[in-house]
Design an enzyme around this catalytic site. Structure first.
Site, PDB file in Angstrom:
ATOM      1  N   THR A 139       0.822  -0.951   0.098  1.00 55.72           N
ATOM      2  CA  THR A 139      -0.079   0.018   0.097  1.00 55.72           C
ATOM      3  C   THR A 139       0.915   1.104   0.168  1.00 55.72           C
ATOM      4  OG1 THR A 139      -1.705  -1.100   1.025  1.00 55.72           O
ATOM      5  CG2 THR A 139      -1.777   1.293   1.400  1.00 55.72           C
ATOM      6  N   THR A 174      -3.646   0.860  -2.808  1.00 53.05           N
ATOM      7  CA  THR A 174      -3.355  -0.510  -2.229  1.00 53.05           C
ATOM      8  C   THR A 174      -3.582  -1.482  -3.348  1.00 53.05           C
ATOM      9  OG1 THR A 174      -3.441  -2.122  -0.686  1.00 53.05           O
ATOM     10  CG2 THR A 174      -5.510  -0.999  -1.560  1.00 53.05           C
ATOM     11  N   GLU A 207      -3.092  -4.506  -1.848  1.00 53.44           N
ATOM     12  CA  GLU A 207      -3.175  -5.339  -0.707  1.00 53.44           C
ATOM     13  C   GLU A 207      -1.646  -5.808  -0.084  1.00 53.44           C
ATOM     14  OE1 GLU A 207      -4.016  -6.117   2.319  1.00 53.44           O
ATOM     15  OE2 GLU A 207      -3.424  -8.445   2.299  1.00 53.44           O
ATOM     16  N   ASP A 234      -9.072  -9.443   2.218  1.00 59.59           N
ATOM     17  CA  ASP A 234      -9.266  -8.522   3.430  1.00 59.59           C
ATOM     18  C   ASP A 234     -10.634  -8.736   3.769  1.00 59.59           C
ATOM     19  OD1 ASP A 234      -6.979  -7.194   3.774  1.00 59.59           O
ATOM     20  OD2 ASP A 234      -7.639  -5.426   2.825  1.00 59.59           O
ATOM     21  N   GLY A 238      -1.388  -2.247   6.486  1.00 58.39           N
ATOM     22  CA  GLY A 238      -2.420  -3.078   6.942  1.00 58.39           C
ATOM     23  C   GLY A 238      -3.135  -2.918   8.029  1.00 58.39           C
TER      24      GLY A 238
HETATM   25  N1  GLU Z   1      -5.318  -3.928   1.974  1.00 57.46           N
HETATM   26  C1  GLU Z   1      -4.964  -3.194   3.256  1.00 57.46           C
HETATM   27  C2  GLU Z   1      -6.298  -2.513   3.612  1.00 57.46           C
HETATM   28  O1  GLU Z   1      -6.882  -1.753   2.636  1.00 57.46           O
HETATM   29  C3  GLU Z   1      -3.973  -2.373   3.341  1.00 57.46           C
HETATM   30  C4  GLU Z   1      -2.730  -3.472   3.279  1.00 57.46           C
HETATM   31  C5  GLU Z   1      -1.648  -2.871   3.411  1.00 57.46           C
HETATM   32  O2  GLU Z   1      -1.446  -1.563   3.957  1.00 57.46           O
HETATM   33  O3  GLU Z   1      -0.509  -3.327   3.408  1.00 57.46           O
HETATM   34  O4  GLU Z   1      -6.671  -2.273   4.812  1.00 57.46           O
END
Ligand code: GLU
Length: 572
Positions: A390, A408, A410, A430, A477
């Site tokens: 991200t 992002t 992911e 997610d 994340g």
């Molecule tokens: N996919 C995650 C989200 O939307 C973010 C992942 C990341 O920051 O590595 O919350």
């Protein structure tokens, strides 16, 4: 699925919540600046954004140019094969947010990640087609440009196309991402051809890489608009990649891709010590988690305690435990399940939750509360390990518009599938892969056309006088809200420059009792004091931290980038 009527019932208070801080905004004199500013996780992307500002572009134009350029130079983290969340405000304090979150194909259902009656493991689920949601960033960019753009759409692609044709250099951070991903199943075919040598090793730091396929994709979308992404050759490419993936092929149709829409959402706003804060609502958990954690801390004098006092960090961890418990239970796509957003940030409810926090000892156990409107909801499972992949960027323009945009794919390199020179996301992991919790359907279970819960927390903060103070967000994340909370406390309570606030260590307390402290930071040294306060599970952990911000100091935008990253802020 819950009835539409029920969803509407829960959606209404969100709008009320968004309007609450309006009196503060109304007092603000319109803000303008001598020069704009861009902060992103890669200087080449920041420069692309700053170039838009120099041409008279808006903060939105700059942010879109950053998103496009990151697709090229930080391809393992974000891009047009993924999605994003966008928060914009004008000098009058009026906020708009756009949800460009990836979307599950129509054929998806709550068994999407279940094989032979067993829920897939995260590493098994990531590579290939099952994890891929219909990408949202180009639709988001088109919508944002329509609302707030000043430059012609095609101009926003200029720097990214030039860099894709002329080549860009592999940086130390990108090299280490390539090295760490080379053995994983998440790194397939075209990506190998782009970034690895014949010996199977990542190309060395400093190697110039060209990405003509991505230049062609950019060129097509620059000319043809979002339609060129969601139909024609690009759409066929996405569908072919997902349906014939070497691992986990899954049905995704041209109608799924063509049907994608970026959605205007009501911002989630509240106050912390008279500062107004606005962020993203569902499908993100970001806005509610940041606001709830901060509001529960309001009755404690963090300024007097100071950053060098373990009790301050204990309080932050305790408040986070409460907010993340609510996040795990309630946060999901509110178009599909009722999410009690207004209740989750209701000051009365949060005062009750805050009363559970004891400065002298840890709470023996933490569970989700029952915010107003949540009395009859299903319990969603705490989501297992999200990984990084991200990028957050902020932009402020001369005319006083500000953007916080988190983009992002992911996890690192997303699903590993490449189309037209860009990586397709693995955002569908997610969702709660296990559709059932405690015998009830999980709020964040997979459903066709639904958007998975996000942690992304692009945020804007205004001072009590109504002037913009901070545009901030992060990658990492589930640690994202924790990083944003740390930045806001650093600036508001500890009066630090935003750059120093982003350098503060992070405490991350997402679960029942484990408190992660950033490994190698001075916070780790507080372990004995935190244990003395009753924390039995203090875990030093290298956390995926990468935040970017712009603060306004004496009427001037000042950029900040996480010192742990290669990020950089660049002035107009
Ligand atoms: N996919 C995650 C989200 O939307 C973010 C992942 C990341 O920051 O590595 O919350």
């Amino acid at each position: 699925m819950q009835s539409k009527k029920l969803v509407a019932l829960f959606a209404a208070p969100l709008l009320v919540g968004a309007l609450l801080p309006a009196p503060l905004a109304a007092k603000a004199a319109p803000q303008v600046y001598a020069k704009g500013m861009v902060s992103a996780a890669d200087p080449r992307a920041s420069e692309a954004g700053a170039a838009m500002l120099r041409m008279g572009g808006s903060a939105t134009d700059a942010a879109i140019a950053v998103m496009l350029t990151l697709t090229l130079v930080e391809p393992g983290s974000s891009g047009i094969g993924g999605g994003g969340l966008f928060v914009e405000a004008g000098p009058d304090g009026k906020v708009s947010t756009i949800d460009g979150r990836e979307t599950a194909p129509g054929a998806a259902n709550d068994q999407w990640f279940v094989r032979d009656g067993k829920v897939m493991s995260y590493p098994d689920a990531v590579p290939g087609g099952t994890s891929v949601g219909v990408p949202g960033n180009i639709a988001l960019a088109a919508r944002a440009h329509r609302l707030h753009g000043r430059l012609p759409w095609a101009k926003l692609f200029g720097p990214a196309i030039k860099l894709a044709r002329d080549g860009f250099q592999i940086t130390p951070r990108f090299f280490s991402m390539l090295k760490n991903s080379s053995g994983s199943g998440a790194f397939i075919s075209e990506g190998k051809a782009l970034f690895y040598g014949a010996d199977g090793q990542p190309l060395p730091i400093g190697t110039t890489v060209k990405n003509p396929a991505l230049a062609a994709t950019f060129q097509a979308v620059a000319r043809g608009g979002a339609r060129a992404f969601y139909s024609g050759a690009n759409a066929r490419g996405i569908v072919a990649r997902v349906t014939t993936a070497p691992r986990n092929p899954e049905p995704m149709t041209l109608a799924d891709v063509a049907g994608y829409r970026a959605k205007d959402r009501a911002p989630v706003c509240g106050t912390y010590r008279l500062y107004r804060i606005c962020g993203m609502g569902p499908p993100s958990s970001g806005g509610t988690t940041v606001l709830a954690t901060l509001k529960q801390l309001e009755r404690f004098d963090l300024t007097a305690l100071g950053k060098d006092n373990p009790v301050a960090w204990h309080l932050i961890a305790e408040s986070m435990r409460l907010a993340y418990a609510d996040r795990a239970k309630y946060s999901a796509d509110a178009d599909f399940v009722p999410v009690p957003v207004a209740g989750m940030i209701d000051p009365g409810y949060l005062a009750q939750r805050s009363a559970l926090i004891d400065p002298g000892k840890t709470m023996a156990s933490v569970s989700a509360g029952t915010p107003p409107g949540a009395e009859h909801l299903a319990i969603a499972e705490q989501q297992p390990g999200e990984e990084r992949g991200t990028s957050h960027f902020s932009a402020i323009d001369r005319r006083g518009h500000a953007v916080s945009y988190t983009s992002t794919i992911e996890s690192a390199f997303g699903s590993g599938l490449v189309v037209g020179g860009y990586y397709l996301n693995n955002e569908l992991t997610d969702f709660d892969m296990n559709p059932v919790f405690d015998g009830k359907p999980a709020n964040n279970r997979v459903q066709g056309g639904k958007r998975p819960r996000s942690s992304m927390s692009p945020s804007l903060v205004w001072s009590p006088d109504g002037k913009l103070r901070l545009a901030v967000g992060a990658a990492g994340g589930a640690t994202i809200p924790a990083q944003v909370i740390r930045a806001i406390i650093g600036v508001i309570d500890w009066k630090l420059p935003a750059q120093d606030a982003l350098g503060l260590p992070v405490v991350f307390a997402p679960g029942v009792d484990t408190v992660f402290v950033e490994k190698g930071s001075w916070l780790e040294g507080f372990t004995p004091q935190l244990q003395a306060l009753g924390h039995t599970s203090i875990v030093p952990r290298v956390l995926p931290l990468k935040a970017n911000a712009i603060e306004v100091v004496n009427g001037k935008p000042v950029g900040a980038a996480d010192p742990r990253s290669e990020g950089q802020a660049i002035s107009e």
